[in-house]
Enzyme design. Structure first.
Site, short mmCIF file in Angstrom:
data_model
loop_
_atom_site.label_atom_id
_atom_site.label_comp_id
_atom_site.label_asym_id
_atom_site.label_seq_id
_atom_site.Cartn_x
_atom_site.Cartn_y
_atom_site.Cartn_z
N GLY A 12 0.82 -1.22 0.00
CA GLY A 12 0.00 0.00 0.00
C GLY A 12 0.85 1.26 0.00
N GLY A 15 1.55 5.18 -4.17
CA GLY A 15 1.31 6.36 -5.01
C GLY A 15 0.19 6.10 -6.01
N LYS A 16 -0.76 5.26 -5.62
CA LYS A 16 -1.88 4.91 -6.53
C LYS A 16 -2.73 6.13 -6.86
CE LYS A 16 -3.24 1.90 -3.49
NZ LYS A 16 -2.08 1.88 -2.55
N GLY A 17 -2.94 6.99 -5.83
CA GLY A 17 -3.77 8.18 -6.04
C GLY A 17 -3.18 9.07 -7.12
N ASN A 38 -10.18 2.73 4.76
CA ASN A 38 -8.83 2.40 5.26
C ASN A 38 -7.79 2.98 4.31
OD1 ASN A 38 -9.75 0.58 3.31
ND2 ASN A 38 -8.78 -1.21 4.21
N GLY A 40 -5.89 5.72 1.91
CA GLY A 40 -5.61 7.15 1.91
C GLY A 40 -4.81 7.43 0.66
N HIS A 41 -5.46 8.03 -0.33
CA HIS A 41 -4.80 8.27 -1.62
C HIS A 41 -4.57 9.77 -1.79
CE1 HIS A 41 -6.46 4.24 -3.39
NE2 HIS A 41 -5.76 4.09 -2.29
N THR A 128 -6.61 -0.08 10.60
CA THR A 128 -6.86 1.36 10.60
C THR A 128 -8.02 1.71 11.54
OG1 THR A 128 -8.37 1.11 8.73
CG2 THR A 128 -6.06 1.59 8.21
N GLN A 223 -5.14 -0.29 -0.98
CA GLN A 223 -4.13 -1.14 -0.34
C GLN A 223 -3.11 -1.67 -1.36
OE1 GLN A 223 -7.73 -1.87 0.56
NE2 GLN A 223 -7.27 -0.05 1.72
N GLY A 301 -2.24 8.65 10.27
CA GLY A 301 -1.15 9.50 10.75
C GLY A 301 -0.01 8.72 11.38
N ASP A 303 3.47 6.65 11.57
CA ASP A 303 4.72 6.58 10.81
C ASP A 303 4.73 5.28 10.02
OD1 ASP A 303 5.81 8.96 11.51
OD2 ASP A 303 7.28 8.13 12.93
N ARG A 304 5.16 5.35 8.76
CA ARG A 304 5.26 4.11 7.98
C ARG A 304 6.61 3.47 8.24
NH1 ARG A 304 2.94 7.10 2.58
NH2 ARG A 304 0.76 7.06 3.18
P1 GDP Z 1 -1.56 5.62 -2.23
O1 GDP Z 1 -2.26 5.18 -1.00
O2 GDP Z 1 -0.98 4.47 -3.00
O3 GDP Z 1 -2.38 6.51 -3.11
O4 GDP Z 1 -0.30 6.48 -1.74
P2 GDP Z 1 -0.31 7.61 -0.58
O5 GDP Z 1 -0.98 8.82 -1.09
O6 GDP Z 1 -0.80 7.02 0.69
O7 GDP Z 1 1.24 7.83 -0.38
C1 GDP Z 1 2.07 8.23 -1.44
C2 GDP Z 1 2.72 9.57 -1.09
O8 GDP Z 1 3.78 9.83 -1.99
C3 GDP Z 1 1.78 10.76 -1.24
O9 GDP Z 1 2.15 11.73 -0.30
C4 GDP Z 1 2.05 11.26 -2.66
O10 GDP Z 1 1.78 12.64 -2.83
C5 GDP Z 1 3.52 10.99 -2.76
N1 GDP Z 1 4.03 10.68 -4.11
C6 GDP Z 1 3.45 9.94 -5.10
N2 GDP Z 1 4.30 9.79 -6.14
C7 GDP Z 1 5.44 10.44 -5.79
C8 GDP Z 1 6.71 10.60 -6.43
O11 GDP Z 1 6.97 10.11 -7.52
N3 GDP Z 1 7.66 11.32 -5.72
C9 GDP Z 1 7.41 11.85 -4.49
N4 GDP Z 1 8.39 12.53 -3.89
N5 GDP Z 1 6.24 11.71 -3.87
C10 GDP Z 1 5.27 10.99 -4.50
P1 IMO Z 2 -3.83 2.65 0.63
O1 IMO Z 2 -4.98 2.42 -0.30
C1 IMO Z 2 -1.28 0.97 3.77
C2 IMO Z 2 -3.15 -1.92 6.48
C3 IMO Z 2 -3.33 -1.51 7.94
C4 IMO Z 2 -3.19 -2.85 8.62
C5 IMO Z 2 -3.89 -3.80 7.64
C6 IMO Z 2 -5.34 -4.12 8.00
O2 IMO Z 2 -3.67 4.05 1.08
O3 IMO Z 2 -2.58 2.05 0.08
P2 IMO Z 2 -7.58 -2.73 7.83
O4 IMO Z 2 -8.00 -1.44 8.50
O5 IMO Z 2 -7.60 -2.67 6.35
O6 IMO Z 2 -8.32 -3.92 8.37
O7 IMO Z 2 -6.05 -2.93 8.29
O8 IMO Z 2 -3.85 -3.15 6.37
N1 IMO Z 2 -3.74 -0.98 5.50
C7 IMO Z 2 -3.03 -0.16 4.73
N2 IMO Z 2 -1.69 0.08 4.69
N3 IMO Z 2 -2.10 1.60 2.90
C8 IMO Z 2 -3.43 1.35 2.90
O9 IMO Z 2 -4.26 1.85 1.96
C9 IMO Z 2 -3.95 0.47 3.87
N4 IMO Z 2 -5.20 0.03 4.17
C10 IMO Z 2 -5.06 -0.87 5.15
O10 IMO Z 2 -2.32 -0.61 8.34
O11 IMO Z 2 -1.85 -3.24 8.68
MG MG Z 3 -2.25 5.50 1.03
#
Ligand code: GDP
Ligand code: IMO
Ligand code: MG
Length: 427
Positions: A12, A15-17, A38, A40-41, A128, A223, A301, A303-304
């Site tokens: 997860g 950077g899917k969003g 759960n 967060g994009h 989450t 995820q 929120g 830490d990863r």
């Molecule tokens: P998702 O859950 O897969 O959509 O990813 P998240 O949004 O949770 O976490 C990805 C983080 O990396 C976000 O803060 C994005 O804005 C950031 N991000 C995505 N692509 C890039 C990249 O190529 N470079 C940097 N520096 N940040 C990126």
């Molecule tokens: P995105 O879409 C990272 C993790 C939780 C926990 C496990 C189970 O932003 O990539 P849950 O609440 O789904 O039953 O929790 O999965 N988890 C994620 N980790 N990115 C996510 O979503 C996640 N959604 C759930 O931290 O370990």
């Molecule tokens: Mg996310």
């Protein structure tokens, strides 16, 4: 009938969003097919940053119809507040389609998630706390509440009664909590009915008709592959199928319609919550990845956990998803290291292992075997083409591509929409 799946290739937060938003301007529909809030994009458009939890990232592209498919679990209060939050920022959300078959995360599902985690103590999953697992459990147990149930008070009441029958026993007798009143839940859920009504539709029919008309449909996973209930690091997983097959069941579209499966792959690895993570770092390199990469959960929120790139996992993601492409993200974060370790295999009980072991015990014992790749110091955030990257960054990408088993068709060099190097077009 171009249908594309875009999904997380690791744990997860790859950077899917951003990737979905990038394609959103060229596709007709963006569909979430599993998971719930759960997820967060993050999407960054100009100086605006959006954190989406339930809404597909296509909501930010005016020409695109966002769809919440039947496989998603929906917390109505979260959905409505996400919609109003976007409306306040001038985003038109009126095109949203919500499957009447999607299951609802009820207040008691959220309660059950929290008390179960507390009960597990140090064996907890680190969920989450959004009620995801208990809602999917109710669905499979055939005591779930669906969006369509909000429109028949009598059926809704019967279903909530059935769902709470056993749960109230567990809550009062095992967890020492107060019982939850059926009437109160029904009243709360009914209050959402009118507000959600404009969006509710037969999304399976809409999507299949769209594909017949040659419209472009993008499925956005929540995820990641290693959090998949079947193919992930069970039991440290989420309760749905983010892998490619989940797009078919979670949207009601047949596998023959899927033309491309894109794995979003971070140039290093992160994980939130408990569970094995062979390349995890506990030193200053891990701290630096967290700091430079801004690796803090969008939803909770937290830490990863951070570590080096793991090619064993990438190969596994290629296999279980039938990936046709990778979108490599956050390459810019690796700028400044003299050498970058990449995990090419594991050592398990003294033996070198090239592929992800199916045995949980073996995976818990896996130690990374690293290959060192030369780093680079140049700022790559302005790179527009592969040739703009320093030679060592190019070599890093090429090495990852070779190890991972599918072409890297795009590279993220920053969070913004335009901070992307496109190598092969996705459409
Ligand atoms: P998702 O859950 O897969 O959509 O990813 P998240 O949004 O949770 O976490 C990805 C983080 O990396 C976000 O803060 C994005 O804005 C950031 N991000 C995505 N692509 C890039 C990249 O190529 N470079 C940097 N520096 N940040 C990126
Ligand atoms: P995105 O879409 C990272 C993790 C939780 C926990 C496990 C189970 O932003 O990539 P849950 O609440 O789904 O039953 O929790 O999965 N988890 C994620 N980790 N990115 C996510 O979503 C996640 N959604 C759930 O931290 O370990
Ligand atoms: Mg996310």
């Amino acid at each position: 009938m171009p249908a594309l799946v875009l999904l997380g290739a690791q744990w997860g937060d790859e950077g899917k969003g951003k990737a979905t938003d990038l394609l959103g301007g060229s596709v007709d529909y963006v569909v979430r097919y599993q998971g719930g809030n759960n997820a967060g994009h993050t999407v960054v458009v100009g100086d605006q940053k959006y954190a989406l939890h339930l809404l597909p990232s296509g909501i930010l592209s005016p020409g695109c119809t966002p769809v919440i498919g039947n496989g998603v679990v929906v917390d109505p209060s979260v959905l409505l507040s996400e919609l109003s939050g976007l409306n306040e920022r001038g985003v038109d959300t009126s095109k949203l389609l919500l499957s009447g078959n999607a299951h609802i995360i009820t207040p008691y599902n959220v309660t059950m998630d929290k008390v179960t985690e507390r009960f597990l103590g140090k064996r907890k999953i680190g969920t989450t706390g959004r009620g995801i697992g208990p809602t999917y459990a109710d669905k499979i147990n055939r005591v779930g509440i669906r969006v369509q149930d909000l429109y028949d008070e009598s059926i809704l009441t019967q279903k909530v009664e059935a769902a709470l029958d056993v749960k109230n026993q567990v809550l009062t007798k095992l967890f020492n909590r107060r019982a939850i009143a059926v009437d109160q839940v029904v009243e709360e859920l009914l209050a959402y009915a009118d507000k959600l009504a404009p969006y509710v539709s037969d999304t399976v029919l809409v999507l299949n008709q769209a594909l017949e008309e040659d419209k472009v449909v993008l499925f956005e996973g929540g995820q990641g592959t290693l959090l998949d209930i079947d193919h992930g690091t069970y039991p440290f997983v989420t309760s749905s199928n983010p892998t490619a097959g989940g797009a078919c069941t979670g949207a009601g579209v047949g596998p023959t319609k899927i033309s491309r499966v894109i794995g979003i792959l971070k140039a290093y690895t992160t994980r939130v919550g408990a569970g094995p993570f062979p390349t995890e770092l506990f030193d200053e390199d891990g701290e630096a990845l967290r700091r430079i990469g801004g690796e803090r959960g969008v939803t909770t929120g937290r830490d990863r956990r951070c570590g080096w790139f793991d090619a064993v996992i990438a190969r596994y993601a290629t296999r279980v998803n039938g990936l046709t492409d990778f979108f490599l993200t956050k390459l810019d974060v690796l700028t400044g290291w003299e050498q970058i370790p990449v995990c090419v295999a594991y050592e398990i009980d003294g033996k070198r292992v090239e592929e992800l072991p199916y045995s949980q015990t073996d995976f818990h014992h896996a130690k990374p075997v690293y290959e060192m790749l030369p780093g680079w110091n140049e700022d790559i955030s302005k790179a527009k083409s592969f040739g703009d990257l320093p030679k060592n960054a190019q070599a890093y990408v090429k090495a990852l591509e070779e190890m991972s088993g599918a072409p890297i068709s795009a590279i993220g060099v920053g969070p913004g929409r335009d901070e992307t190097i496109e190598i092969n077009s996705f459409l």
